[in-house]
Design a protein around this motif. Structure first.
Motif, short mmCIF file in Angstrom:
data_model
loop_
_atom_site.label_atom_id
_atom_site.label_comp_id
_atom_site.label_asym_id
_atom_site.label_seq_id
_atom_site.Cartn_x
_atom_site.Cartn_y
_atom_site.Cartn_z
N ASP A 12 0.81 -1.17 0.07
CA ASP A 12 0.11 -0.05 -0.05
C ASP A 12 0.74 1.42 -0.10
O ASP A 12 0.38 2.33 -0.30
N LEU A 13 2.26 1.12 0.46
CA LEU A 13 2.96 2.40 0.38
C LEU A 13 3.62 2.54 -0.93
O LEU A 13 4.37 3.40 -1.13
N LYS A 14 3.55 1.50 -1.84
CA LYS A 14 4.66 1.58 -3.01
C LYS A 14 4.56 3.04 -3.83
O LYS A 14 5.23 3.34 -4.41
N GLY A 15 3.06 3.65 -3.89
CA GLY A 15 3.05 4.73 -4.75
C GLY A 15 3.64 5.71 -4.17
O GLY A 15 4.33 6.50 -4.97
N ASP A 16 3.57 6.04 -2.92
CA ASP A 16 4.14 7.15 -2.16
C ASP A 16 5.67 6.81 -1.99
O ASP A 16 6.56 7.76 -2.02
N PHE A 17 6.25 5.60 -1.71
CA PHE A 17 7.46 5.31 -2.00
C PHE A 17 8.14 5.71 -3.29
O PHE A 17 9.32 6.28 -3.36
N ASP A 18 7.56 5.34 -4.45
CA ASP A 18 7.78 5.86 -5.68
C ASP A 18 8.00 7.62 -5.80
O ASP A 18 9.07 8.07 -6.43
N LYS A 19 7.03 8.17 -5.07
CA LYS A 19 6.82 9.38 -5.22
C LYS A 19 8.05 10.04 -4.42
O LYS A 19 8.75 11.25 -4.67
N ILE A 20 8.51 9.54 -3.31
CA ILE A 20 9.94 9.94 -2.69
C ILE A 20 10.96 9.86 -3.56
O ILE A 20 12.09 10.66 -3.32
N ASN A 21 11.12 8.71 -4.37
CA ASN A 21 12.36 8.39 -5.31
C ASN A 21 12.29 9.58 -6.18
O ASN A 21 13.60 9.98 -6.81
N VAL A 22 11.20 9.94 -6.74
CA VAL A 22 11.08 11.19 -7.79
C VAL A 22 12.01 12.20 -7.07
O VAL A 22 12.76 12.93 -7.79
N ILE A 23 11.70 12.63 -5.75
CA ILE A 23 12.27 13.84 -5.27
C ILE A 23 13.88 13.39 -5.01
O ILE A 23 14.67 14.40 -5.17
N LEU A 24 14.04 12.29 -4.71
CA LEU A 24 15.44 11.81 -4.55
C LEU A 24 16.11 12.04 -5.98
O LEU A 24 17.53 12.29 -6.13
N GLY A 25 15.57 11.56 -6.93
CA GLY A 25 16.08 11.63 -8.31
C GLY A 25 16.35 13.15 -8.49
O GLY A 25 17.46 13.30 -9.24
N GLU A 26 15.56 14.10 -8.19
CA GLU A 26 15.85 15.53 -8.51
C GLU A 26 17.10 15.88 -7.80
O GLU A 26 17.64 16.74 -8.19
#
Length: 250
Positions: A129-143
């Motif tokens: 259930d956390l996968k979507g938000d986990f991926d969004k954190i990685n978007v921030i880390l990618g930036e």
């Protein structure tokens, strides 16, 4: 030094940054960048960027507290995780460039701490259930990767050219900040979450050992790369305090 809110995380990071400007210590490099990431996460929470924003604040606090605890342990001569121990010990290495210090911090925090924090925040619930938000954190880390390259070019103006001409450095940067963050950290989080809590200490210790073994990619990437790193180090401009301030820039 343990936070209960994102604002407290930011306040503690401010303190660490100012302390390391004063010392001065290269431990402030990672703290400066982490401060920027945390501010971006806070902005995302306030703008309802995540699927579950209160849960994301909880995750951010658990995640940050692992760094804050490791930092406090090291300062108090108590041994933190092995991957953090290596990162902090290398702070006094004259020949390490800013990028290496940052990568060592990212290695410990993303490749070890992020998975633990994700599993912790989802205890008793379905980790998927956390996968979507986990991926969004990685978007921030990618930036953050792009921010790092931009800011480091202010410290050593020809760094961008070197990065392009020596794919080895780009590979290291992408591997530590992106690939392992997205794939390895999530895989580890799901493995931890689906294991009995009694097994967590052993699983965390084993993961820490594996992550620590990868440190050599940063600390000793080979003769040619080491030669270039020494050239970069000699040509890096400014004091440690000045470099921290550059890394703080928006």
């Amino acid at each position: 030094m343990q936070a209960t809110t994102v604002d407290e995380v930011i306040s503690f990071l401010d303190q660490i940054i100012e302390d390391n400007k004063e010392i001065p210590s290269t431990m402030g490099y990672f703290a400066a960048l982490y401060h920027k990431v945390t501010c971006k996460v806070k902005e995302g929470i306030e703008n309802h960027f995540f699927d579950d924003n209160p849960r994301m604040e909880h995750l951010d606090v658990i995640f940050a507290n692992r760094y804050l605890q490791a930092y406090t342990d090291f300062k108090n001569n108590t041994t933190p995780s092995k991957s953090w121990q290596v990162a902090f010990e290398k702070a006094d290495d004259y020949w390490f460039i800013v990028l290496q210090h940052i990568l060592l911090g990212m290695n410990a925090h993303i490749n070890l701490d992020l998975g633990i924090a994700a599993a912790e925040v989802m205890k008793g619930e379905n980790i998927n259930d956390l996968k979507g938000d986990f991926d969004k954190i990685n978007v921030i880390l990618g930036e953050l990767v792009h921010d790092v390259e931009k800011e480091l070019s202010l410290i050593w103006t020809t760094l961008t050219k070197i990065l392009k001409e020596t794919e080895r450095f780009d590979t290291i940067l992408i591997d530590f900040s992106m690939k392992l963050a997205r794939d390895g950290a999530w895989k580890y989080a799901t493995s931890l979450a689906n294991s009995p809590a009694t097994n967590w200490p052993q699983l965390i210790s084993a993961r820490d050992q594996r992550i620590t073994e990868k440190v050599k990619l940063v600390t000793d990437p080979g003769f040619f790369a080491n030669l270039i790193l020494k050239i970069i180090r000699l040509e890096e401009t400014g004091s440690i305090k000045t470099r921290i301030e550059i890394l703080q820039k928006d």
